[in-house]
Design a protein around this motif. Structure first.
Motif, mmCIF file in Angstrom:
data_model
loop_
_atom_site.group_PDB
_atom_site.id
_atom_site.type_symbol
_atom_site.label_atom_id
_atom_site.label_comp_id
_atom_site.label_asym_id
_atom_site.label_seq_id
_atom_site.Cartn_x
_atom_site.Cartn_y
_atom_site.Cartn_z
ATOM 1 N N ASP A 204 9.372 11.691 -15.101
ATOM 2 C CA ASP A 204 9.824 10.453 -15.740
ATOM 3 C C ASP A 204 11.106 9.912 -15.101
ATOM 4 O O ASP A 204 11.681 8.945 -15.568
ATOM 5 N N GLU A 205 11.529 10.526 -13.986
ATOM 6 C CA GLU A 205 12.691 10.045 -13.246
ATOM 7 C C GLU A 205 12.276 9.605 -11.841
ATOM 8 O O GLU A 205 11.273 10.076 -11.304
ATOM 9 N N ALA A 206 13.055 8.701 -11.285
ATOM 10 C CA ALA A 206 12.882 8.269 -9.896
ATOM 11 C C ALA A 206 14.276 8.170 -9.275
ATOM 12 O O ALA A 206 15.278 8.081 -9.993
ATOM 13 N N GLU A 207 14.319 8.155 -7.954
ATOM 14 C CA GLU A 207 15.597 8.114 -7.244
ATOM 15 C C GLU A 207 15.760 6.838 -6.430
ATOM 16 O O GLU A 207 14.788 6.275 -5.936
ATOM 17 N N ILE A 208 17.011 6.448 -6.303
ATOM 18 C CA ILE A 208 17.419 5.448 -5.315
ATOM 19 C C ILE A 208 17.860 6.239 -4.095
ATOM 20 O O ILE A 208 18.626 7.196 -4.205
ATOM 21 N N PRO B 277 9.810 7.973 -6.290
ATOM 22 C CA PRO B 277 9.413 8.665 -7.520
ATOM 23 C C PRO B 277 9.674 10.169 -7.387
ATOM 24 O O PRO B 277 9.741 10.700 -6.278
ATOM 25 N N TRP B 278 9.776 10.836 -8.532
ATOM 26 C CA TRP B 278 10.005 12.269 -8.531
ATOM 27 C C TRP B 278 8.914 12.998 -7.760
ATOM 28 O O TRP B 278 7.740 12.615 -7.788
ATOM 29 N N SER B 279 9.332 14.050 -7.078
ATOM 30 C CA SER B 279 8.415 14.999 -6.446
ATOM 31 C C SER B 279 9.131 16.345 -6.442
ATOM 32 O O SER B 279 10.342 16.401 -6.691
ATOM 33 N N GLN C 183 8.027 -0.927 -13.938
ATOM 34 C CA GLN C 183 6.574 -1.100 -13.770
ATOM 35 C C GLN C 183 5.854 0.248 -13.691
ATOM 36 O O GLN C 183 4.712 0.356 -14.115
ATOM 37 N N GLU C 184 6.524 1.241 -13.153
ATOM 38 C CA GLU C 184 5.932 2.565 -13.003
ATOM 39 C C GLU C 184 6.102 3.427 -14.249
ATOM 40 O O GLU C 184 5.615 4.556 -14.289
ATOM 41 N N GLY C 185 6.820 2.911 -15.255
ATOM 42 C CA GLY C 185 7.028 3.670 -16.482
ATOM 43 C C GLY C 185 8.108 4.729 -16.384
ATOM 44 O O GLY C 185 8.162 5.658 -17.200
ATOM 45 N N VAL C 186 8.996 4.597 -15.416
ATOM 46 C CA VAL C 186 10.092 5.540 -15.245
ATOM 47 C C VAL C 186 11.062 5.412 -16.421
ATOM 48 O O VAL C 186 11.346 4.305 -16.878
ATOM 49 N N VAL C 187 11.558 6.538 -16.890
ATOM 50 C CA VAL C 187 12.493 6.562 -18.007
ATOM 51 C C VAL C 187 13.940 6.509 -17.524
ATOM 52 O O VAL C 187 14.801 5.938 -18.173
ATOM 53 N N ARG C 188 14.193 7.106 -16.355
ATOM 54 C CA ARG C 188 15.559 7.149 -15.842
ATOM 55 C C ARG C 188 15.555 7.103 -14.324
ATOM 56 O O ARG C 188 14.750 7.752 -13.675
ATOM 57 N N ILE C 189 16.491 6.310 -13.770
ATOM 58 C CA ILE C 189 16.702 6.227 -12.323
ATOM 59 C C ILE C 189 17.987 6.994 -12.025
ATOM 60 O O ILE C 189 18.998 6.804 -12.711
#
Length: 151
Positions: A68-72, A56-58, A100-106
């Motif tokens: 609202d973004e997360a990374e691979i 998840p973003w940090s 599930q986490e409500g992320v908008v964009r990966i």
């Protein structure tokens, strides 16, 4: 975590992906070991086939820019397990986790020569975001891909 670390380094070495930045092997070994992010694995019985990390973003994110973004990160499939759908299954599991986490964009960074990984990403709907491409160290030019998730 030791097996995951070993698989990551083995997979990257098999593809010659550490030649420009050999020190990245240590980063691969440590990603997720501190509890940051979530390491997903694909196994066949006791045999580890592949791994991918959901982060998840940090404020320390490489390419994610907001909550609202997360990374691979650290996507790797054992050389002997390639072509069996392991990579596709891992990416799909990560996408579901992000939903599930409500992320908008990966988002993710990839080396241009990581063609097999890019094939998996594009097949899942990821597209290039060249305005986010970046160079973490001289000689290592990373391309960014993103997948917008529907709510």
């Amino acid at each position: 975590m030791t097996a995951v670390s070993d698989l990551r380094v083995t997979a990257y070495l098999a593809d010659g992906l550490l030649e420009a930045s050999p020190a990245y092997a240590e980063t691969l070994r440590l990603l997720g070991a501190d509890g940051t992010g979530e390491v997903l694995v694909a196994v066949d019985g006791e045999r580890l086939l592949g791994t991918i990390m959901y982060e998840p973003w940090s404020p320390d994110s490489e390419v994610a820019r907001s909550a609202d973004e997360a990374e691979i990160r650290a996507f790797a499939v054992a050389p002997q397990a390639r072509g069996l759908g392991v990579g596709r299954a891992l990416v799909n599991a990560l996408v579901e986790r992000a939903r599930q986490e409500g992320v908008v964009r990966i988002v993710l960074s990839t080396l241009p020569q990581m063609r097999a990984a890019q094939f998996v990403y594009r097949a899942r709907g990821f597209t290039r975001v060249p305005e986010r491409d970046w160079t973490p160290v001289p000689g290592v030019d990373l391309q960014v891909y993103a997948l917008a998730l529907k709510s």
